[in-house]
Design a protein around this motif. Structure first.
Motif, PDB file in Angstrom:
ATOM      1  N   PHE A   1     105.666  17.635 -44.497  1.00 55.20           N
ATOM      2  CA  PHE A   1     107.169  17.599 -44.426  1.00 55.20           C
ATOM      3  C   PHE A   1     107.867  18.763 -44.970  1.00 55.20           C
ATOM      4  O   PHE A   1     108.918  18.776 -44.629  1.00 55.20           O
ATOM      5  CB  PHE A   1     107.099  16.589 -45.962  1.00 55.20           C
ATOM      6  CG  PHE A   1     106.535  15.149 -45.591  1.00 55.20           C
ATOM      7  CD1 PHE A   1     107.180  14.402 -44.492  1.00 55.20           C
ATOM      8  CD2 PHE A   1     105.829  14.436 -46.563  1.00 55.20           C
ATOM      9  CE1 PHE A   1     106.797  13.024 -44.313  1.00 55.20           C
ATOM     10  CE2 PHE A   1     105.370  13.189 -46.353  1.00 55.20           C
ATOM     11  CZ  PHE A   1     105.775  12.397 -45.317  1.00 55.20           C
ATOM     12  N   GLY A   2     107.205  19.624 -45.763  1.00 54.87           N
ATOM     13  CA  GLY A   2     107.916  20.642 -46.076  1.00 54.87           C
ATOM     14  C   GLY A   2     108.280  21.712 -44.957  1.00 54.87           C
ATOM     15  O   GLY A   2     109.344  22.193 -44.856  1.00 54.87           O
ATOM     16  N   MET A   3     107.279  21.794 -43.970  1.00 54.75           N
ATOM     17  CA  MET A   3     107.536  22.482 -42.883  1.00 54.75           C
ATOM     18  C   MET A   3     108.578  21.974 -42.096  1.00 54.75           C
ATOM     19  O   MET A   3     109.683  22.888 -41.584  1.00 54.75           O
ATOM     20  CB  MET A   3     106.273  22.604 -41.840  1.00 54.75           C
ATOM     21  CG  MET A   3     106.372  23.350 -40.414  1.00 54.75           C
ATOM     22  SD  MET A   3     104.878  23.450 -39.469  1.00 54.75           S
ATOM     23  CE  MET A   3     104.897  21.870 -38.855  1.00 54.75           C
ATOM     24  N   TYR A   4     108.709  20.659 -41.747  1.00 54.35           N
ATOM     25  CA  TYR A   4     109.824  19.891 -41.089  1.00 54.35           C
ATOM     26  C   TYR A   4     111.117  20.145 -41.807  1.00 54.35           C
ATOM     27  O   TYR A   4     112.302  20.434 -41.139  1.00 54.35           O
ATOM     28  CB  TYR A   4     109.618  18.663 -40.601  1.00 54.35           C
ATOM     29  CG  TYR A   4     108.340  18.603 -39.585  1.00 54.35           C
ATOM     30  CD1 TYR A   4     108.364  19.212 -38.444  1.00 54.35           C
ATOM     31  CD2 TYR A   4     107.164  17.850 -39.717  1.00 54.35           C
ATOM     32  CE1 TYR A   4     107.335  19.319 -37.554  1.00 54.35           C
ATOM     33  CE2 TYR A   4     106.081  17.694 -38.873  1.00 54.35           C
ATOM     34  CZ  TYR A   4     106.140  18.564 -37.897  1.00 54.35           C
ATOM     35  OH  TYR A   4     105.301  18.410 -36.827  1.00 54.35           O
ATOM     36  N   SER A   5     111.056  19.999 -43.008  1.00 53.33           N
ATOM     37  CA  SER A   5     112.369  19.920 -43.684  1.00 53.33           C
ATOM     38  C   SER A   5     112.967  21.496 -43.753  1.00 53.33           C
ATOM     39  O   SER A   5     114.482  21.420 -43.678  1.00 53.33           O
ATOM     40  CB  SER A   5     112.145  19.431 -45.244  1.00 53.33           C
ATOM     41  OG  SER A   5     112.076  17.989 -45.189  1.00 53.33           O
ATOM     42  N   ASP A   6     111.970  22.403 -43.907  1.00 49.41           N
ATOM     43  CA  ASP A   6     112.840  23.643 -43.897  1.00 49.41           C
ATOM     44  C   ASP A   6     113.287  24.182 -42.840  1.00 49.41           C
ATOM     45  O   ASP A   6     114.131  24.973 -42.644  1.00 49.41           O
ATOM     46  CB  ASP A   6     111.557  24.714 -44.215  1.00 49.41           C
ATOM     47  CG  ASP A   6     111.263  24.660 -45.600  1.00 49.41           C
ATOM     48  OD1 ASP A   6     111.586  24.131 -46.464  1.00 49.41           O
ATOM     49  OD2 ASP A   6     110.093  25.222 -46.101  1.00 49.41           O
ATOM     50  N   ALA A   7     112.736  23.500 -41.430  1.00 42.30           N
ATOM     51  CA  ALA A   7     113.248  23.838 -40.199  1.00 42.30           C
ATOM     52  C   ALA A   7     114.612  23.014 -39.662  1.00 42.30           C
ATOM     53  O   ALA A   7     115.053  23.081 -38.586  1.00 42.30           O
ATOM     54  CB  ALA A   7     112.395  23.762 -39.280  1.00 42.30           C
ATOM     55  N   TYR A   8     115.117  22.211 -40.498  1.00 44.53           N
ATOM     56  CA  TYR A   8     116.061  21.230 -40.228  1.00 44.53           C
ATOM     57  C   TYR A   8     117.163  21.565 -39.404  1.00 44.53           C
ATOM     58  O   TYR A   8     117.721  20.939 -38.543  1.00 44.53           O
ATOM     59  CB  TYR A   8     116.498  20.268 -41.505  1.00 44.53           C
ATOM     60  CG  TYR A   8     117.624  19.351 -41.130  1.00 44.53           C
ATOM     61  CD1 TYR A   8     117.078  17.968 -40.832  1.00 44.53           C
ATOM     62  CD2 TYR A   8     118.848  19.626 -41.048  1.00 44.53           C
ATOM     63  CE1 TYR A   8     118.269  17.146 -40.743  1.00 44.53           C
ATOM     64  CE2 TYR A   8     119.843  18.688 -40.955  1.00 44.53           C
ATOM     65  CZ  TYR A   8     119.539  17.382 -40.603  1.00 44.53           C
ATOM     66  OH  TYR A   8     120.326  16.314 -40.419  1.00 44.53           O
ATOM     67  N   ALA A   9     117.794  22.978 -39.947  1.00 40.89           N
ATOM     68  CA  ALA A   9     119.004  23.301 -39.332  1.00 40.89           C
ATOM     69  C   ALA A   9     118.759  23.792 -38.010  1.00 40.89           C
ATOM     70  O   ALA A   9     119.619  23.602 -36.905  1.00 40.89           O
ATOM     71  CB  ALA A   9     119.335  24.617 -40.111  1.00 40.89           C
TER      72      ALA A   9
END
Length: 814
Positions: free
Chosen positions: A350-358
């Motif tokens: 979840f952290g990896m995908y959320s961090d790359a949201y932009a």
């Protein structure tokens, strides 16, 4: 109030998952895994040494912006350094050898004659420790070698990989630095020792050595600390030194106590216990616990463990499929963690995908002309890079089939020529070769299509996992902060996707899309229709819960109401037999559209479209589709592929035969060589992994307890042992949607009890485990009345403990 065992009994149960070798591993890839979720290694031996390759989840040789890895399988990640602890003699050969992995303690021991070594990965810091007990009288010395993974300087275009070794006091050091354009990643390994005199020495350009002079007969220890980061200004050697200082101050005994404590708490949360007279259920339990051990050893860091090698590579840091993440393969590792008692192991994903949201939001606009987000099937740890505006405009026109592929510009061709070919947006690139000193890579012959170019359902599956995590916790703060942006992003992507249009039949059709990897350029593919049928209700429900985006909600409802149905075989005149779902309607650019949905993904089952309670017509089609995969039926010899979700789908449909045969057959698949450490390398060179065990674990959990709603975003219903063979015994504790912990046992084909812990105070719906009988309810240990009917609906308070027993029986919870 989880279904736990006393300490000694729990140790005995978990020890069934241990590895025990009476001879050295025949190859390094068969070593035993030890890790703290951020740093780890397989542990193996050669005749004179104990061997490691220290790996980390956060070392990447390049990121999404790279233009220097246009050859397949050349981008790399994970490796920090080779370490050999050399005993100066052939101590690990011949009879009397033993190597043992204790999953309960999280440690490996290796013993032969007068030499014993114990290995662990400290839970509190990134330090692996090795305690040596050497009672030999030969006088042979023990030393540790720390060695580079590659030559000191490797250049590829403007990519630089630079390694250096040095001596710093009585410690040895290895550093790595990867640079390309603005990108930087670095790592450091530092090794020290205690309980002995030490001398550090540089052996050559690539190796440093730590000699020891232990006191006769007394144990001594090596400590291997590591650090990594993306800031070129960070002193990674100092960071690793700090970790090493902490470890040496604590001593091996302190690290062992800390690490055992962490692992014991991990297992004490609850267990799955299985038994059958033929031992098959017991074997499934063993592999389930081993899967949890491997995931806990590899998935507690900043980034998720990669499917192709995880943190277990042993021959350097290059690996088949390179440094990108493949969504379908990652799902094999992570799907089973949602109902498990260890949801924190999902945090790196979840952290990896959320961090790359932009970056995903930019990719949706640039590549597809859509709002929302686009997460590619294959991508980098830091997301998707920005494109030059001119390239983005041309890409949209080409990929949306608005401009003929043959008319792509020279600028586009030149830009594409240096891109990573496994990255989704460039995956139309075929295998290339060097011609007269120039890399030449043609396209695959399908225009802008490749196996993973036009897949959007992966984005939806990831977003739907965020939704499912909310359903398991009912944590509205997490929904607002983390899950809703992803869910909304995918609903908006589909709503604004240029090739999703309402056609003459009044339905929305999606065209020019893949159905996973086999079908390119399809129409109303199983993947994309299933994804919309799942993600749109989730977005509607989430926006209502949070009280936001009422205007968008109306658009999502309109799309859902007028969306084309799942495509059926009846669309093909040559189809015979009961209607089944198919991959795609015609026309299709490449692939067999009338084939059954991809068994490795089965999107209808992923998006809660085939759960018990779903519309009868849909379940009829689901069962007909499932039967079509097994024309000869399911039996002891039914082969099942490493990545297949057919065991999962069978469990969801309540098929006990799928559980009885497909789960063990997937664990022991003939499709891959299974090594002594229960891992395989089905994905190719340097891809040691447990994908098949993750798939089997997911199927097992659904066989024991299902808590999905009858429709996406509906009210969850707990069903006990819905696909469990009647002759197999089982007890478990698992998470259930609605914010519940569920414990239950089946003995002699009957449910013995059901325990519930309400973590969120929600209404609980349980399908009566004793059909036709009344049920006695206990609340916090006190009898609270009787329940009747097929569906038991209970109001609960947050933190409340409930017990269900068939009326007329006394609580007997063993």
């Amino acid at each position: 109030m989880t279904d736990t065992l006393p300490g000694d009994s729990l140790r005995t149960q978990i020890s069934h998952a241990d590895l025990d070798y009476d001879h050295p591993a025949p190859r390094s890839e068969a070593g035993m895994p030890v890790g703290n979720g951020r740093m780890g290694s397989l542990v193996w031996t050669v005749p004179s040494a104990l061997c490691f390759q220290l790996n980390r989840v956060d070392i990447f040789g390049n990121d999404f912006s790279s233009h220097n890895f246009y050859e397949r399988n050349t981008d790399y990640c994970g490796g920090a350094g080779f370490v050999n602890i050399d005993f100066g003699d052939m101590v690990f050969g011949g009879a009397g050898f033993r190597q043992h992995l204790s999953c309960y303690d999280g440690a490996v021991t290796v013993q032969k004659g007068d030499v014993r070594a114990s290995v662990l990965a400290w839970d509190r810091q990134d330090v692996m420790a090795v305690q040596v007990q050497d009672r030999r009288r030969s006088g042979a010395s023990v030393h540790a070698d720390l060695r580079m993974l590659r030559p000191a300087a490797v250049h590829r275009g403007d990519h630089r990989a630079e390694s250096a070794v040095k001596v710093q006091g009585d410690r040895i050091v290895l550093t790595q630095a990867f640079r390309e354009g603005k990108y930087y990643c670095g790592s450091a390994v530092v090794i020290g020792a205690e309980g002995c005199r030490v001398k550090a020495e540089q052996v050559n350009e690539s190796t440093v050595r730590l000699y020891t002079e232990p006191q006769a007969g007394k144990p001594f220890s090596f400590f291997m600390a590591s650090a990594a980061g993306f800031d070129p200004g960070e002193d990674l050697v100092a960071a690793a030194m700090h970790k090493l200082d902490a470890a040496q101050q604590r001593g091996f005994g302190g690290l062992q106590s800390d690490t055992r404590g962490w692992w014991h708490r991990f297992w004490q949360r609850g267990t799955i216990r299985l038994h059958s007279t033929d031992g098959v259920a017991d074997d499934i339990e063993k592999h389930y616990n081993y899967y949890l051990y491997v995931m806990a050893s590899a998935s507690r860091g900043r980034y998720p463990a990669k499917f192709n090698g995880m943190i277990w590579t042993t021959g350097g840091d290059t690996r088949q499929w390179g440094g990108l993440y493949w969504g379908a393969n990652q799902s094999c590792l992570y799907n089973a963690l949602l109902p498990s008692l260890h949801p924190e192991l999902l945090d790196p994903m979840f952290g990896m995908y959320s961090d790359a949201y932009a970056s995903y939001a930019l990719a949706a606009r640039q590549q597809w002309g859509s709002r929302g987000i686009y997460i590619p099937e294959t991508g980098a740890f830091n997301g998707v890079p920005a494109l030059p505006d001119s390239i983005a405009r041309e890409m949209r026109s080409l990929y949306l089939m608005q401009k003929p592929w043959e008319q792509r510009s020279r600028a586009f061709r030149n830009y594409a020529a240096t891109q990573m070919p496994y990255f989704s947006r460039w995956n139309w690139t075929a295998a290339g070769k060097w011609v007269d000193g120039r890399w030449v890579a043609p396209d695959r012959g399908g225009g802008p299509y490749g196996p993973v170019t036009h897949i959007f359902s992966r984005s939806a599956k990831i977003a739907y996992q965020y939704w499912q995590q909310y359903e398991y916790t009912l944590d509205t703060a997490w929904l607002r902060r983390s899950a809703y942006p992803m869910i909304k992003g995918m609903a908006e992507f589909y709503r604004s996707f240029p090739n999703l249009k309402k056609e003459k039949d009044g339905k929305y059709h999606i065209r020019y899309v893949n159905d996973n990897e086999p079908v390119w350029g399809g129409h109303n593919t199983a993947e994309e229709i299933s994804a919309m049928l799942g993600i749109l209700p989730a977005a509607i429900s989430a926006s209502k819960i949070l009280g936001v985006d009422a205007d968008l909600r109306a658009g999502w409802k309109e799309l859902l109401q007028h969306l084309s149905p799942l495509s059926l075989s009846a669309a093909y005149p040559e189809a015979t037999g009961a209607p089944t779902w198919v991959k795609s309607l015609p026309p299709v650019v490449k692939g067999n559209g009338r084939a059954l949905p991809d068994p490795n993904t089965l999107p209808q089952w992923f998006f809660d479209l085939c759960n018990p309670g779903a519309p009868a017509a849909r379940l009829k089609t689901a069962n007909a589709t499932y039967d079509a995969y097994f024309r000869q039926g399911i039996g002891p010899r039914t082969s099942i592929y490493v990545l297949s979700r057919l065991p999962v789908a069978g469990a969801i449909l309540g098929r006990a035969d799928a559980v009885r045969y497909l789960i063990p057959n997937q664990i022991h698949t003939k499709e891959a060589e299974i090594m002594a450490n229960r891992m395989d390398q089905r994905e190719g060179r340097q891809t040691t992994n447990v994908q098949r065990l993750g798939r089997a674990a997911e199927a097992l959990e659904y066989a024991l307890c299902q808590s999905a709603p009858p429709e996406p975003a509906g009210d969850p219903v707990i069903r006990l042992f819905p696909a469990w063979p009647a002759e197999w015994e089982a007890s478990f504790t698992l998470r259930a949607r609605g914010g519940f912990l569920v414990s239950a046992a089946q003995r002699k084909g009957r449910t013995a009890y059901v325990k519930l812990v309400s973590e969120a105070g929600a209404t609980c719906r349980v399908l009566n485990p004793w059909p036709g009988r009344a049920v006695t309810l206990y609340r916090d240990g006190k009898k609270a009345g009787a329940l009747r009917g097929r569906m038991l609906t209970l109001s609960t308070g947050k933190g409340e403990h409930l017990l269900l027993m068939p009326e007329g029986t006394a609580p007997d919870i063993r």
